[in-house]
Design a protein around this motif. Structure first.
Motif, short mmCIF file in Angstrom:
data_model
loop_
_atom_site.label_atom_id
_atom_site.label_comp_id
_atom_site.label_asym_id
_atom_site.label_seq_id
_atom_site.Cartn_x
_atom_site.Cartn_y
_atom_site.Cartn_z
N UNK A 142 9.47 3.01 -3.74
CA UNK A 142 9.30 4.26 -4.48
C UNK A 142 7.93 4.88 -4.27
N UNK A 143 6.91 4.05 -4.25
CA UNK A 143 5.54 4.54 -4.02
C UNK A 143 5.43 5.17 -2.63
N UNK A 144 6.05 4.53 -1.64
CA UNK A 144 6.03 5.06 -0.27
C UNK A 144 6.75 6.40 -0.20
N UNK A 145 7.87 6.52 -0.92
CA UNK A 145 8.60 7.78 -0.96
C UNK A 145 7.74 8.90 -1.53
N UNK A 148 10.97 0.64 12.62
CA UNK A 148 9.97 -0.42 12.54
C UNK A 148 10.13 -1.22 11.26
N UNK A 149 10.46 -0.54 10.17
CA UNK A 149 10.67 -1.21 8.88
C UNK A 149 11.81 -2.23 8.97
N UNK A 150 12.91 -1.84 9.59
CA UNK A 150 14.07 -2.73 9.70
C UNK A 150 13.75 -3.94 10.59
N UNK A 151 12.95 -3.72 11.61
CA UNK A 151 12.53 -4.83 12.46
C UNK A 151 11.64 -5.80 11.67
N UNK A 200 5.70 -4.98 3.98
CA UNK A 200 5.32 -3.86 4.85
C UNK A 200 6.56 -3.07 5.27
N UNK A 201 7.65 -3.79 5.56
CA UNK A 201 8.89 -3.14 5.96
C UNK A 201 9.48 -2.29 4.86
N UNK A 235 10.08 1.66 5.02
CA UNK A 235 11.44 2.15 4.83
C UNK A 235 11.44 3.39 3.93
N UNK A 236 10.67 3.32 2.83
CA UNK A 236 10.56 4.47 1.95
C UNK A 236 9.84 5.64 2.61
#
Length: 387
Positions: free
Chosen positions: A252-255, A284-287, A299-300, A304-305
């Motif tokens: 949420x913070x990343x969003x 990159x997040x999914x990896x 980190x992922x 992702x967000x």
């Protein structure tokens, strides 16, 4: 406070409440199951009852806001959201709770779509991406924070208190929306065409169809992956509940960060490059998530967000281009944002039945990579034609 800022704050609060109400219920299932002496699996019908109308009715409400005025629809929705959430807190049986959650989902379904329609009316195409990004970032920040808030409320009081608090917040938002001043109501310029005519008008635009397709695919991949992050942290990486909660809040913070970053990014890079940047961040997040390291998982989840809102803010602002049917178009994007997450969860569940979490996350990464390749190829083709 300027009128533009007041408008953004008012609709963002409404959007946060409607979206957070969706996510917080998943944390209440064990407590609800205990109250009604049933299994968590049976109590999960509370989620489905909310998500089905929430995902599918957004285009309908978007169209209604085109036809009858956005403020009227938004104010009415927040009233019924408060009312049915109150009924949820007072439910005497699981069946009653499921019914009231269904009607709560019906009310909440239109809040995001109508709010995006308001942004489409109020802001020029040049500024729209910035404000759509801030709005979506705020909504997903609310979702992320609700994960921690819901757990604290349940541990301190009960699931009934959670619904009661959301009832009070919805009622406060309902009252505040009377101060909303929007062009759609002022000018009286509302779409007078039927739902099917409006839909046909929108679907004739091939560029819009590409926007919807990208939004659907992005929703399936990112929200589908995110729905398994909590279980992945607890079951596979053996983290504590508190650590898993912090990780989910990072999303949420990343969003929110990505939504606000859009106001600066739009001055330096084009929407196409912004979209590619978002896809790359999600890939990159999914990896990272598939690496089976706790730090990489944190980190992922953040990436992702970040990637999700960078992509969806561009697509949502593009969906608001039509002269007619802005609300309907924003409703279709709303389906992509929320309903497609359910599709992604179902797909991810099937993958997990046969494989492990690494295969789940890396499968989504491969799908996203293929999507990015096709998008870049289509972009190169379009530029070649222009030359």
């Amino acid at each position: 406070m300027s009128s533009n800022r007041k408008l953004l704050v008012l609709i963002s609060i409404a959007g946060i409440i409607s979206a957070a109400d969706n996510w917080i219920a998943s944390l209440l299932l064990p407590s609800i199951a205990d109250t009604f002496e049933t299994s968590v699996t049976s109590a999960a019908a509370v989620l489905s009852a909310y998500l089905l109308p929430y995902g599918l009715l957004q285009p309908v409400y978007g169209y209604c806001s085109d036809r009858y005025g956005r403020k009227k629809i938004l104010v009415s929705l927040m009233f019924f959201l408060a009312l049915f959430t109150l009924f949820c807190s007072l439910s005497k049986s699981l069946s009653a709770l499921i019914i009231f959650r269904f009607f709560t989902g019906c009310a909440a379904a239109g809040v995001i779509a109508v709010s995006l329609g308001i942004l489409g009316d109020e802001y020029s195409e040049q500024d729209r991406q910035k404000f759509v990004g801030i709005f979506l970032g705020s909504v997903f920040l609310g979702q992320g924070l609700s994960a921690g808030l819901g757990g604290w409320i349940v541990s301190s009081w009960s699931w009934r208190a959670s619904f009661l608090i959301f009832c009070i917040l919805s009622a406060a938002s309902f009252i505040s929306l009377f101060a909303l001043d929007v062009k759609n109501e002022q000018t009286g310029k509302k779409d007078e065409i039927s739902f099917m005519q409006s839909l046909k008008f929108i679907l004739k635009d091939k560029s819009l169809l590409k926007v919807y397709l990208l939004a659907f695919c992005n929703g399936i991949v990112v929200l589908g992956a995110y729905s398994f992050v909590g279980a992945y942290l607890l079951k596979k990486l053996n983290t504590e509940n508190s650590a898993a909660g912090v990780c989910l809040m990072l999303y949420g913070i990343a969003c929110f960060f990505a939504g606000n970053a859009n106001r600066f990014l739009k001055n330096f890079i084009s929407p196409d490059k912004n979209l590619i940047l978002g896809f790359l961040a999600s890939f990159l997040a999914l990896c990272f998530l598939g690496s089976y390291f706790v730090f990489a998982a944190f980190a992922g989840t953040f990436l992702l967000g970040l990637g999700y809102v960078l992509v969806q803010s561009v697509l949502a602002s593009e969906a608001l281009r039509p002269k007619f049917g802005k609300g309907l178009s924003s409703g279709i994007i709303g389906v992509a944002i929320f309903f497609c997450g359910g599709v992604g969860t179902a797909v991810g569940g099937e993958i997990l039945r046969h494989f492990d979490y690494r295969v789940l996350f890396l499968s989504f990464a491969v799908f996203l990579a293929v999507l990015l390749v096709f998008y870049c190829a289509d972009l190169a083709k379009a530029r070649k034609i222009k030359l």
